[in-house]
Design a protein around this motif. Structure first.
Motif, PDB file in Angstrom:
ATOM      1  N   UNK A   1       0.707  -1.169  -0.031  1.00 63.60           N
ATOM      2  CA  UNK A   1       0.038   0.011  -0.062  1.00 63.60           C
ATOM      3  C   UNK A   1       0.814   1.298   0.076  1.00 63.60           C
TER       4      UNK A   1
ATOM      5  N   UNK B   1       3.173   1.699  -1.634  1.00 66.08           N
ATOM      6  CA  UNK B   1       3.652   2.153  -2.934  1.00 66.08           C
ATOM      7  C   UNK B   1       2.446   2.434  -3.868  1.00 66.08           C
TER       8      UNK B   1
ATOM      9  N   UNK C   1      -0.327   0.874  -4.209  1.00 69.57           N
ATOM     10  CA  UNK C   1      -1.146  -0.366  -4.615  1.00 69.57           C
ATOM     11  C   UNK C   1      -2.428  -0.325  -3.681  1.00 69.57           C
TER      12      UNK C   1
ATOM     13  N   UNK D   1       3.260   7.883   6.902  1.00 70.96           N
ATOM     14  CA  UNK D   1       2.754   7.081   5.795  1.00 70.96           C
ATOM     15  C   UNK D   1       1.259   6.383   5.908  1.00 70.96           C
ATOM     16  N   UNK D   2       1.001   6.366   7.233  1.00 69.33           N
ATOM     17  CA  UNK D   2      -0.266   5.867   7.523  1.00 69.33           C
ATOM     18  C   UNK D   2      -0.403   4.295   7.989  1.00 69.33           C
TER      19      UNK D   2
ATOM     20  N   UNK E   1      -2.901   4.582   3.340  1.00 70.47           N
ATOM     21  CA  UNK E   1      -1.491   4.412   3.052  1.00 70.47           C
ATOM     22  C   UNK E   1      -1.248   4.616   1.530  1.00 70.47           C
ATOM     23  N   UNK E   2      -2.287   3.926   0.916  1.00 70.09           N
ATOM     24  CA  UNK E   2      -2.071   3.688  -0.781  1.00 70.09           C
ATOM     25  C   UNK E   2      -2.607   5.131  -1.214  1.00 70.09           C
TER      26      UNK E   2
ATOM     27  N   UNK F   1       0.278   7.484  -0.801  1.00 72.76           N
ATOM     28  CA  UNK F   1       1.233   7.248  -1.874  1.00 72.76           C
ATOM     29  C   UNK F   1       1.055   7.881  -3.333  1.00 72.76           C
ATOM     30  N   UNK F   2      -0.291   7.675  -3.525  1.00 70.68           N
ATOM     31  CA  UNK F   2      -0.935   8.411  -4.637  1.00 70.68           C
ATOM     32  C   UNK F   2      -0.716   9.803  -4.863  1.00 70.68           C
TER      33      UNK F   2
ATOM     34  N   UNK G   1       2.935  -1.034  -8.914  1.00 71.25           N
ATOM     35  CA  UNK G   1       2.861   0.157  -8.233  1.00 71.25           C
ATOM     36  C   UNK G   1       2.840   1.367  -9.120  1.00 71.25           C
TER      37      UNK G   1
ATOM     38  N   UNK H   1      -0.724   1.585 -10.283  1.00 66.14           N
ATOM     39  CA  UNK H   1      -1.560   2.195  -9.179  1.00 66.14           C
ATOM     40  C   UNK H   1      -1.303   3.630  -9.157  1.00 66.14           C
ATOM     41  N   UNK H   2      -0.084   4.162  -9.365  1.00 67.88           N
ATOM     42  CA  UNK H   2       0.220   5.621  -9.231  1.00 67.88           C
ATOM     43  C   UNK H   2      -0.005   6.402 -10.758  1.00 67.88           C
TER      44      UNK H   2
END
Lengths: 451, 253
Positions: free
Chosen positions: A394, A396, A398, B53-54, B77-78, B81-82, B107, B110-111
């Motif tokens: 997560x 990263x 995902x 980061x969560x 968290x994700x 990151x995004x 990854x 997802x980003x």
């Protein structure tokens, strides 16, 4: 006590009688004896039978299911769907498909025909190759259990493969078993006899592309490996969520024979599957590998046996299970080492991943060792998705669902890597992804298709 | 001129399993700058990293944290990151069965930075070469059986490939020998630029000789007790934490 009239085509004496007609005498007799054993043996019970302690089939009313479907539709769409699955994974394979009506397709066998490999229904084998069929059937005697008795009484069609001595089958055989329609009872049969030094890849598929009808499947696959024979056996159980499935997969391996058994359990409302290898000949070895994914209310039971009956035999089992929702996995395994089976190795590993609070998995391996110079071990683990693994993915970017998919796939990977056929391995990877994603398997409509 | 994307931490309190570790952290790290966060063991450095980061284990009990105008605290968290956040883990987690290459593709996707396959593999190869990571690691399972140094290099590889806007590097220099430290530091140096802010958590000033931070902060008992330039790190290197912490403790609250 009410008297129930038999349902036309139902599991019962009339269905046995229909199968006796036209069968050679030995087989007709065997079917009668099997039916008799079936009627006399009680249903397995969690109280009485050790291997049924955690799997309850008391609600299964076998006599209410239809073994012979009468004049219903032909099931072409079903067979087509089964054929397409084969084309996805092993287009080179010879294709043999059966429904309740018996053997329905036999395609792409030219190359194997030319090698002298025999591929036919069990009915034909009973007439044309009775010694080989009887040799295989002798390993699945009717009196052994209620379900084996029923299978022996009622199997129809199926896939019989005989590979002559020294012949290495150049393409795999793909045996498909399918059925559709509420109340269908099917008795799938896949039989392989590999003569000395013969080799074969056999892919054995059970599926109901039409969906989740209430059905019952009672299967047996006796596999016989002669001296130095090599069998790669890939099993895919993908019945719909309405199917009760009881199966005995039993291989006997002769001297220096090598079996690679790979099973994938994805479907069925309830499964009781026996994965058994009898290491009869000195130096015989078997690897058994399984992946199992259960969700919804599935109840999936695997029971393995690694029976070391000769010296210097080796067996190694790895079963990876992931369960979600309210699904339940039961694993019971026995490694038996007979007194004469010195210098044998036997291993069992069962790893379980529970993806929801309501999902449960248990594994109980046992060892029974009568020889003194052996190496055996077993291990079972059960756990949930690791929060740190999930967080790492997560972090990263995902998303949770994709992170879990990667983790579950990763969890299965070492087992998938042991699948002996690359196309099947790739197919299973895709099917597993679909299962994890929770997508229903695309199929055909059962309304137009009762087979 | 619009303000550069900035990590803003104000009065942040966080607890782990009911025990308060962060007790009012204040910090601003704008993109384009490298900030070092130092502090003795147990001062809360890693807790701050995980909290930003969560990680669900870390419970925020007060204060706020934001990045580029967004409140981070309600985000998973994700989602963080995004938004552009990245954490290089002090102890990267192994995920058996998931190859490095598949993980990075997932990854990137997802980003929203998915690359065509060929370009992706080229980028990966060149970044791996820079970090002296063997090509074979592409097909290896993430961090599975990696040595400590290999794990740290793999973290920086991810930093280089994923290109976040705000990277928190949690003791990326610990456990590295001098050559590996140089390789990792060079890897970080290559991503440093106007578009990225870096919060570098470290025990030692050695990596700072490579990375030349714009600011150095000292965390103690869950609070930033001193901030300064590179000279602060040098002072810690020569005198240890005690004089600084002593001065901070003596200062009026």
């Amino acid at each position: 006590m009410s008297i129930q009239l038999p349902i036309a085509g139902a599991v019962g004496a009339a269905a046995v009688e229909a199968r006796r007609a036209g069968a050679p005498a030995w087989l007709a007799e065997r079917r009668s004896a099997a039916w008799e054993a079936f009627t006399e043996l009680p249903m397995p019970s969690p109280q009485r039978d050790e291997d049924w302690r955690r799997t309850d089939v008391s609600e299964l009313r076998l006599e209410e299911y239809i073994a012979d479907p009468g004049t219903a539709a032909a099931g072409e769409a079903l067979l087509q769907a089964m054929s397409q699955l084969r084309l996805r994974a092993a287009p080179e394979a010879a294709f043999v498909a059966s429904t309740r009506r018996g053997l329905r397709r036999r395609e792409g066998t030219d190359m194997l025909d030319a090698q002298g490999v025999i591929i036919c229904s069990l009915d034909d084998a009973a007439v044309q190759h009775p010694e080989q069929l009887r040799r295989a059937l002798s390993t699945v005697p009717p009196e052994e259990s209620k379900f084996l008795a029923l299978w022996n009484a009622l199997w129809r069609g199926g896939c019989f493969v005989y590979v002559p001595p020294g012949v290495e089958a150049r393409v795999p055989v793909w045996a498909a078993h399918t059925a559709a329609g509420a109340g269908a009872a099917i008795f799938p049969a896949t039989v392989a006899v590999l003569d000395d030094r013969a080799s074969l890849t056999l892919i054995d598929v059970y599926a109901s592309p039409a969906g989740d009808d209430d059905m019952v499947s009672v299967a047996a696959t006796p596999l016989v490996l002669g001296e130095g024979a090599r069998l790669d056996y890939c099993l895919l159980q993908q019945w719909g969520m309405g199917t009760w499935h009881v199966a005995t997969h039993r291989a006997s391996a002769g001297r220096d024979a090598r079996l690679r058994f790979f099973g994938a359990t994805l479907g069925a409302r309830l499964q009781k599957a026996y994965w058994e290898v009898l290491l009869d000949g000195q130096g015989a070895e078997a690897t058994l590998t399984g992946i199992c994914f259960g969700d919804g209310a599935q109840h999936l039971d695997h029971q393995s046996l690694q029976d070391h009956r000769a010296p210097q035999t080796r067996s190694d089992l790895l079963l990876k299970v992931a369960v979600r929702d309210e699904a339940r996995s039961i694993y019971g395994g026995l490694i038996e080492v007979q007194r004469r089976a010195q210098q044998s190795d036997g291993y069992v590993q069962n790893r379980n991943l529970m993806l929801s609070r309501g999902a449960r998995a248990s594994g109980i391996p046992r060892l029974e060792i009568k020889a003194d110079d052996v190496r055996c071990s077993h291990g079972v683990t059960a756990g949930h998705i690791d929060n740190d693994q999930r967080f790492y993915l997560e972090s990263r970017g995902v998303p949770r669902a994709e992170a879990d998919r990667l983790i579950v796939r990763g969890f299965m990977q070492d087992a998938l890597d042991r699948c002996p056929h690359q196309g099947v391995r790739e197919l299973l990877t895709e099917l597993l992804d679909e299962e994890i994603a929770g997508h229903p398997v695309a199929g055909v409509s059962s309304d137009e298709d009762v087979a | 001129m619009p303000e550069r994307p900035t990590l803003v931490v104000e009065g942040l309190h966080a607890a782990v399993e009911g025990k308060e570790i962060l007790r009012g952290v204040d910090l601003r790290v704008p993109a384009g700058e490298v900030h070092a966060l130092m502090g003795p063991n147990g001062s809360g450095k890693s807790t701050l990293a995980y909290t930003l980061m969560g990680h669900p284990k870390y419970e925020v009990t007060g204060g706020r944290a934001g990045f580029d105008g967004h409140d981070l605290l309600p985000l998973s968290a994700d989602e963080r990151a995004r938004l552009g956040l990245f954490l290089s883990f002090q102890y990267p987690t192994a995920i058996p069965g998931v190859t490095t290459v598949n993980f990075l593709r997932a990854a990137l996707k997802a980003l929203g930075k998915e690359l065509p396959a060929r370009q992706f593999l080229q980028t990966l190869s060149s970044e791996m070469a820079t970090l002296k990571i063997d090509e074979g690691f592409r097909a290896r399972y993430i961090n599975d059986g990696f040595s400590g140094g290999e794990k740290k290099r793999m973290e920086i590889l991810q930093l280089a490939v994923l290109r976040p806007r705000m990277a928190i590097l949690d003791e990326t220099d610990s456990g590295l020998d001098i050559d590996a430290l140089r390789t990792v530091a060079e890897g970080v140096n290559r991503v440093i630029g106007e578009d990225i802010g870096i919060l570098l958590i470290t025990h030692y000033s050695r990596i700072l000789e490579y990375l030349r931070p714009d600011a150095v902060h000292v965390l103690h008992h869950g609070r930033v007790v001193a901030s300064g330039g590179h000279e602060l790190a040098r002072r810690i290197e020569s005198e240890g934490y005690d004089p600084i912490l002593g001065a901070a403790a003596g200062a009026p609250a």
